[in-house]
Design an enzyme around this catalytic site. Structure first.
Site, PDB file in Angstrom:
ATOM      1  N   THR A   1      -9.992   0.221  -9.503  1.00 48.46           N
ATOM      2  CA  THR A   1      -9.038  -0.636  -8.840  1.00 48.46           C
ATOM      3  C   THR A   1      -9.088  -1.889  -9.657  1.00 48.46           C
ATOM      4  OG1 THR A   1      -9.490   0.336  -6.704  1.00 48.46           O
ATOM      5  CG2 THR A   1      -8.778  -1.945  -6.658  1.00 48.46           C
TER       6      THR A   1
ATOM      7  N   GLY B   1     -13.958  -1.521  -6.576  1.00 51.00           N
ATOM      8  CA  GLY B   1     -15.271  -1.010  -6.172  1.00 51.00           C
ATOM      9  C   GLY B   1     -15.269  -0.167  -4.910  1.00 51.00           C
ATOM     10  N   GLY B   2     -14.093   0.256  -4.447  1.00 50.88           N
ATOM     11  CA  GLY B   2     -14.033   1.115  -3.257  1.00 50.88           C
ATOM     12  C   GLY B   2     -14.683   0.420  -2.072  1.00 50.88           C
TER      13      GLY B   2
ATOM     14  N   ARG C   1       0.848  -1.194   0.000  1.00 45.47           N
ATOM     15  CA  ARG C   1       0.000   0.000   0.000  1.00 45.47           C
ATOM     16  C   ARG C   1       0.889   1.252   0.000  1.00 45.47           C
ATOM     17  NH1 ARG C   1      -5.231   1.748  -0.863  1.00 45.47           N
ATOM     18  NH2 ARG C   1      -6.105   2.890   0.881  1.00 45.47           N
TER      19      ARG C   1
ATOM     20  N   ASN D   1      -6.549   4.318  -6.801  1.00 45.69           N
ATOM     21  CA  ASN D   1      -7.732   4.855  -6.138  1.00 45.69           C
ATOM     22  C   ASN D   1      -8.781   5.222  -7.192  1.00 45.69           C
ATOM     23  OD1 ASN D   1      -9.405   5.415  -4.028  1.00 45.69           O
ATOM     24  ND2 ASN D   1      -8.758   7.530  -3.816  1.00 45.69           N
TER      25      ASN D   1
ATOM     26  N   SER E   1      -7.784   0.906   3.659  1.00 46.66           N
ATOM     27  CA  SER E   1      -8.264   0.428   2.363  1.00 46.66           C
ATOM     28  C   SER E   1      -9.428  -0.540   2.538  1.00 46.66           C
ATOM     29  CB  SER E   1      -7.114  -0.294   1.656  1.00 46.66           C
ATOM     30  OG  SER E   1      -7.574  -0.924   0.483  1.00 46.66           O
TER      31      SER E   1
ATOM     32  N   THR F   1      -4.292  -0.621  -6.986  1.00 43.17           N
ATOM     33  CA  THR F   1      -5.125   0.509  -7.391  1.00 43.17           C
ATOM     34  C   THR F   1      -4.360   1.812  -7.468  1.00 43.17           C
ATOM     35  OG1 THR F   1      -7.192   1.670  -6.846  1.00 43.17           O
ATOM     36  CG2 THR F   1      -5.784   1.115  -4.998  1.00 43.17           C
TER      37      THR F   1
HETATM   38  O1  DON Z   1      -8.080   1.128  -1.149  1.00 40.46           O
HETATM   39  C1  DON Z   1      -9.263   1.404  -1.296  1.00 40.46           C
HETATM   40  O2  DON Z   1     -10.147   0.971  -0.599  1.00 40.46           O
HETATM   41  C2  DON Z   1      -9.658   2.316  -2.450  1.00 40.46           C
HETATM   42  N1  DON Z   1      -8.564   3.169  -2.774  1.00 40.46           N
HETATM   43  C3  DON Z   1     -10.064   1.450  -3.598  1.00 40.46           C
HETATM   44  C4  DON Z   1     -10.564   2.259  -4.750  1.00 40.46           C
HETATM   45  C5  DON Z   1     -11.363   1.440  -5.676  1.00 40.46           C
HETATM   46  O3  DON Z   1     -11.611   0.293  -5.490  1.00 40.46           O
HETATM   47  C6  DON Z   1     -11.906   2.129  -6.839  1.00 40.46           C
HETATM   48  N2  DON Z   1     -12.592   1.178  -7.676  1.00 40.46           N
HETATM   49  N3  DON Z   1     -13.312   0.787  -8.334  1.00 40.46           N
END
Ligand code: DON
Length: 581
Positions: free
Chosen positions: A393, A485-486, A116, A413, A464, A411
């Site tokens: 991501t 997918g955050g 990370r 982000n 994360s 990712t």
């Molecule tokens: O690490 C994390 O949780 C976020 N930076 C992830 C971002 C993400 O998955 C965007 N995606 N679709």
């Protein structure tokens, strides 16, 4: 249906599945699956000597080629990681970071690699607040200050040093060639550039790297070359991490920072560290779940939610039923409340992992769930541990014939990160600093809340949701998965596991099933369009505030059963693919 009837319909059925999954497997690989086992015939891709799944068919092919050349799952994963940085620049990366789980069959052990991003040494707690004390969204998301120190190159190198078998340069060269010679642009890539043309063409280096003359996006079918990126990859192929964290590439990063009021220095780059951590573990109805520990919140909360679900007769409720979706939503609400309070970088904050993942705490949470009524999130507070105790991501998974498994999510982000490319080096910078809590009580881009545990601090890693996960059955490798997918990553992985384990689905059906998502606050239940409208009415009558959402995550999953590898890449993201050597 008789065996013969099944046999007659099998070719037509197989064609339907292949079309739905947009995957073109070698026919003989699919035919190897026993026809009479419905668990098998739904799978789009099957093979016997290993498999790679990722969000880019070209990158999956690079990985399968490494397996065919005798590389192991780690070699293939490293090559895929670099290839995605070329073929999927909106999420694949050199300028970002991620997590990787490696199961080494020989040692029967799982290793968790944390690569990370780290906050630069000059980062401070209130650095994203303006004069009025409000979060400056431009600074935290789209400026050079939004970038953490990238971890990807160091991470891929560390896993290779630990477990790789082929030469390092052999794993970087395929990506370098793809960057130098170019690859044919697909509709998905072309569309993603068009959708973000305004933001991305504002930065001259991004405009030069990813657009044609005059800032015109590439069209599907055109050849796309990345000469600067090829130059960077050449340094990495020759010198390993020193080719990125020191020398000419590092100097370009720092020059870019200095010219644009960024924070990352030569010292920050030299001080970047990969951390090997103890994976987080749980069990669910006899399966062993191994996932990523903090600074990911994913593993902790997947296990916490599975523990809660274990207290309910989920298989009897049935997939897609109102009872099942209500239970999922109520479970998610509880887990995300805890996330807001207790999760952060464990090197800076004492995360109560044992308590959060204990069966005892899950029983307490389960006892508060009312199956007839949605709770009001305002009345749900994060638990108190007992004393003493736009997104883009991408995920890729690899299994090899020796039983090794790799599951990695990485990712920038946002889609294309901060949108800022390092001039002359051809790669995008992450905007991962937005995953910190810039101000307690203020949601980040994913609507996630956080506090002290996830405050900005020099050298700290932002919290994360990325959830690379491995599953074992009777001690044997069974499944590898993960998703972008955050905040929705954790719940996408959860639903895949429950669909497979409780609802008896194969990974293709489990992936295609419509998904829901609840994250405590905002107090809304997001659902994909394919959730049954009758079910939605029942959920609304129980008090859920429903919102239809676009795709909730995109799973890249492999499974292994009876000597056969199965792959399913989520059709929610086009151009993805599972490939067997
Ligand atoms: O690490 C994390 O949780 C976020 N930076 C992830 C971002 C993400 O998955 C965007 N995606 N679709």
């Amino acid at each position: 249906m008789s065996f013969f009837a099944l046999f007659r319909w099998f070719p037509a059925f197989l064609m339907l599945v292949l079309m739905a999954c947009a995957v073109a497997p070698a026919a003989e690989q699919v035919d190897e699956a026993p026809i009479i086992d419905p668990m098998d015939i739904h799978h789009p891709v099957a093979g016997r000597s290993g498999m790679v799944v990722s969000q880019s068919m070209i990158a999956s092919e690079v990985g399968a080629d490494i397996l065919a050349r005798g590389g192991n799952a780690v070699d293939a994963a490293v090559a895929v990681g670099f290839a995605l940085a070329v073929t999927l620049p909106r999420a694949g990366n050199l300028g970002g970071g991620g997590f990787m789980l490696v199961y080494l069959a020989e040692e029967e052990s799982v290793f968790a690699f944390d690569y990370r991003e780290m906050a630069p040494a000059a980062a401070t707690r209130d650095m994203y607040l303006d004069e009025e004390g409000e979060v400056d969204l431009k600074r935290v998301r789209f400026s050079h200050k939004s970038a953490g120190v990238p971890g990807t190159v160091a991470g891929l190198y560390r896993v290779h040093q630990r477990f790789g078998t082929l030469k390092w340069s052999e794993l970087v060269v395929p990506a370098m060639k793809l960057a130098n010679d170019g690859f044919v642009v697909g509709y998905d890539f072309s569309g993603s550039l068009k959708r973000r043309q305004d933001r991305l063409t504002r930065n001259p280096a991004t405009r030069a790297a990813f657009f044609k003359e005059g800032g015109v996006p590439y069209e599907a079918g055109e050849l796309f070359k990345q000469k600067d990126l090829a130059w960077t990859l050449k340094h990495i192929a020759r010198s390993g991490p020193a080719g990125f964290y020191e020398g000419p590439v590092a100097r370009k990063i720092v020059a870019d920072m200095q010219a644009n009021d960024g924070l990352i220095t030569m010292d920050d780059l030299a001080n970047y560290r990969v951390v090997e951590r103890e994976p987080v573990r749980g069990t669910y109805r006899g399966y062993e779940i191994v996932s990523m520990p903090p600074p990911s919140s994913g593993g902790v909360h997947v296990i916490q939610m599975l523990n809660v679900l274990e207290n309910f007769p989920v298989p009897e409720m049935g997939a897609g039923s109102a009872d099942f979706l209500h239970l999922l939503a109520e479970t998610m609400r509880l887990a995300y409340a805890d996330r807001s309070e207790h999760l952060g970088d464990p090197d800076f904050y004492d995360v109560p992992v044992d308590w959060l993942t204990s069966k005892k705490y899950a029983r307490e949470l389960a006892s508060g769930i009312d199956m007839g009524k949605a709770r009001d999130s305002a009345e749900v507070n994060p638990g108190v541990p007992a004393p003493g105790e736009s997104f883009d991501t991408t995920h890729f998974s690899v299994m090899d014939k020796s039983g090794n498994m790799v599951s990695s999510t990485y990712t920038l982000n946002f889609s294309y990160g901060s949108g800022l490319t390092v001039a002359g080096a051809g790669f995008l910078l992450n905007n991962e600093m937005d995953d910190f809590s810039a101000k307690p009580g203020e949601p980040n881009a994913f609507g996630l809340l956080g506090g002290e545990a996830n405050a900005v601090e020099a050298g700290k890693r932002p919290l994360s949701s990325m959830t690379p996960t491995l599953v074992f059955k009777g001690g044997e490798p069974f499944l590898a998965t993960g998703s972008p997918g955050g905040s929705r990553i954790i719940t996408a992985v959860l639903q895949l596991l429950v669909n497979v384990i409780d609802h008896g689905m194969n990974i293709a059906d489990a992936t295609h099933q419509p998904r829901i998502h609840h994250q405590w606050l905002p107090d809304i239940l997001q659902h994909e369009g394919a959730v049954n409208p009758d079910t939605l009415k029942i959920l609304a009558s129980r008090g859920h505030d429903l919102r239809q959402s676009s795709a909730l995550g995109a799973l890249e999953t492999l499974s292994y059963r009876n000597g056969i590898f199965y792959g399913c890449s989520d059709p929610r993201r086009p151009d993805s693919g599972a490939v067997a050597p």
